[in-house]
Enzyme design. Structure first.
Site, mmCIF file in Angstrom:
data_model
loop_
_atom_site.group_PDB
_atom_site.id
_atom_site.type_symbol
_atom_site.label_atom_id
_atom_site.label_comp_id
_atom_site.label_asym_id
_atom_site.label_seq_id
_atom_site.Cartn_x
_atom_site.Cartn_y
_atom_site.Cartn_z
ATOM 1 N N GLU A 272 0.818 -1.140 0.026
ATOM 2 C CA GLU A 272 0.023 0.093 -0.082
ATOM 3 C C GLU A 272 0.323 1.226 0.057
ATOM 4 O O GLU A 272 0.828 2.003 0.398
ATOM 5 C CB GLU A 272 -0.595 0.216 0.987
ATOM 6 C CG GLU A 272 -1.942 -1.235 1.447
ATOM 7 C CD GLU A 272 -2.732 -0.685 2.940
ATOM 8 O OE1 GLU A 272 -2.164 -0.505 3.434
ATOM 9 O OE2 GLU A 272 -3.588 -1.931 3.431
ATOM 10 N N PRO A 273 1.850 1.338 -0.924
ATOM 11 C CA PRO A 273 2.825 2.561 -1.088
ATOM 12 C C PRO A 273 1.363 3.877 -1.008
ATOM 13 O O PRO A 273 1.104 3.999 -2.011
ATOM 14 C CB PRO A 273 3.597 2.692 -2.085
ATOM 15 C CG PRO A 273 3.036 1.087 -2.859
ATOM 16 C CD PRO A 273 2.298 0.644 -2.084
ATOM 17 N N CYS A 341 -2.059 33.853 9.324
ATOM 18 C CA CYS A 341 -1.374 34.310 10.839
ATOM 19 C C CYS A 341 -1.648 33.314 11.560
ATOM 20 O O CYS A 341 -2.168 32.943 12.909
ATOM 21 C CB CYS A 341 -3.156 35.614 10.954
ATOM 22 S SG CYS A 341 -3.114 36.751 9.652
ATOM 23 N N TYR A 370 0.725 14.120 0.349
ATOM 24 C CA TYR A 370 0.442 14.565 1.726
ATOM 25 C C TYR A 370 0.325 16.347 1.364
ATOM 26 O O TYR A 370 1.070 17.289 2.143
ATOM 27 C CB TYR A 370 0.790 14.086 2.556
ATOM 28 C CG TYR A 370 0.526 12.848 2.983
ATOM 29 C CD1 TYR A 370 -0.191 12.500 2.829
ATOM 30 C CD2 TYR A 370 2.342 11.546 2.686
ATOM 31 C CE1 TYR A 370 -1.139 10.275 3.435
ATOM 32 C CE2 TYR A 370 1.445 10.288 2.524
ATOM 33 C CZ TYR A 370 0.958 9.646 2.754
ATOM 34 O OH TYR A 370 0.470 8.555 3.266
#
Ligand code: LLP
Length: 416
Positions: A272-273, A341, A370
């Site tokens: 599951e890379p 901010c 990601y």
């Protein structure tokens, strides 16, 4: 090389990043379809001796074009939500190549997965196993179930991306796994299909894998002795990539560990890379809005922020940052920061960098995994576009949101 300089200008394959920026504006993510393909093929050839399915971990980058690129190569999918399952199916990945992981799958998600008859649900608790059984019986079906076991191994990676230790929330405790397998094997709605594990992400050493896979082999032997046969061994993901000067193990080295620990069992191997497929196939391109100096400190302020790429803020992650056009104007030490901010909106602290000036473009490297998938509209900033490149051409694979897109789901009560 998928991202490389030609005459001091950064290119993605044969497309100039400056040209893309001129057309789509900044910031934007840019992916190389060639690199995605190469990364996928590296797994395929390393694991060629096994009956195997590479189930790309969709969470790393769920863009439909990215998942489709992999689907066309024959990839399966590792999904962790109904939404990810939807996108995998939409990309053309067949149900028999989809595995579903996660500690908190809802009844609705399980129902969909069971109806769709996916390759395997990786269950992580006894309550989940019972829920799967009940839903499957209601539907008059059998669900393919593996237990995700927690091998209690230290993956030697960042604390926030370690998953295979006893005190993590993931998986079934090692000592509870056998009894739970026994119970599940007796449930009429369940077909035991395999065993699953995932010990962490960005691993730079294969030894934790060796430890975990060896334990899995022992578990399989114990199960089969009791007549519970295991068809699939799902190894999870986790192979690291190069962000700075790391030397991540190759797919070959990884496959060698699989061979040594599990090769004799002759099972269907699932990997599951996520990061090692999408990570270095993508960059985030941004523009310098301002530079400023405060005392001894220099700041380079970019139009991308932590909402676009949160890895540095969340995990103190290092991403190489490089100018899109090398001016060779000399080096400085500066903080490269976003416009959000929050003090944690820092891409790089005290970084030795080319002296970037207002208006310059820069690229945050290894941002394909990601990156966009974890982005948000914090500070009410529109999600940035994603672009895919192949050879000389590029295509906008997700357009930039606009303010009205973002407001569409909002509603003001009539009492105002
Ligand atoms: N399988 C399971 C069950 C997972 O939980 C994960 C990642 C993968 C596969 C894919 O792992 P990979 O090959 O990408 O290492 N947001 C973090 C990473 C979180 C990983 C979560 N699970 C980061 O940016 O570093």
């Amino acid at each position: 090389m998928c991202f490389s300089y030609k005459n001091d200008e950064l290119y993605a394959q044969d497309v100039s990043i400056k040209d893309i920026a001129a057309q789509v504006g900044t910031p934007f993510y840019c992916y190389s379809s060639e690199k995605l393909q190469k990364n996928y093929q590296a797994y395929k050839s390393a694991l060629a001796q096994f009956n195997n399915t590479i189930c790309y971990s969709v969470k790393a980058n769920p863009n439909l074009a990215v998942v489709t690129a992999l689907a066309r190569l024959g990839s399966g999918a590792d999904v962790v939500s109904g939404g990810e399952m939807h996108i995998a199916l939409k990309a053309g990945i067949s149900a028999d190549k989809i595995v579903f992981s996660g500690v908190g799958k809802t009844e609705q998600e399980l129902r969909e997965a069971i109806k769709t008859q996916i390759l395997q649900i990786n269950a992580e608790s006894s309550q989940e196993v019972e829920t799967i059984n009940r839903i499957a019986l209601e539907l008059g079906l059998k669900a393919n179930v593996a237990l995700r076991v927690n091998p209690d191994v230290d993956a030697r990676t960042h604390i926030k991306i370690t998953t295979g230790k006893k005190d993590n929330k993931f998986g079934v405790d090692w000592d509870d796994a056998l009894p739970l397998y026994r119970a599940a094997a007796k449930m009429a709605g369940i077909r035991i299909s395999g065993i699953a594990l995932h010990i962490g992400s960005q691993l730079l050493d294969v030894e934790p894998f060796r430890f975990a896979f060896t334990k899995a082999a022992d578990m399989i032997a114990a199960l089969e002795q009791e007549g519970i046969s295991i068809g699939n061994i799902d190894l999870g993901g986790g192979l690291g990539i190069n962000y700075n000067a790391e030397l991540p193990p190759t797919c070959e080295a990884y496959a060698q560990v699989v061979r040594e620990t599990l090769g004799h069992l002759n099972k269907h191997i699932i990997a599951e890379p996520g990061r090692s497929i999408a990570g270095n196939a993508g960059i985030l391109v941004s523009r310098v809005i301002y530079t400023k100096e405060m005392g001894d400190k220099k700041f380079i302020i970019t139009d991308a922020g932590m909402n676009d790429l949160m890895r540095p803020a969340l995990y103190d992650a290092w991403h190489t940052i490089t100018p899109v056009a090398k001016k060779r104007a000399g080096l400085i030490i500066a903080d490269i920061v976003g416009p959000i901010c929050e003090s944690s909106d820092v891409f790089a602290k005290d970084r030795i960098t080319e002296a970037l000036a207002q208006g310059d473009l820069l690229a945050v490297m290894s941002a394909g995994a990601y990156g966009a998938s974890m982005s948000s509209i914090y500070n009410f900033r529109p999600l940035v576009p994603e672009v895919m490149v192949r050879g000389k051409e590029f295509f906008v694979v997700r357009r930039r949101l606009n303010y009205e897109d973002m407001l569409k789901e909002h509603a003001v009560p009539q009492w105002f």
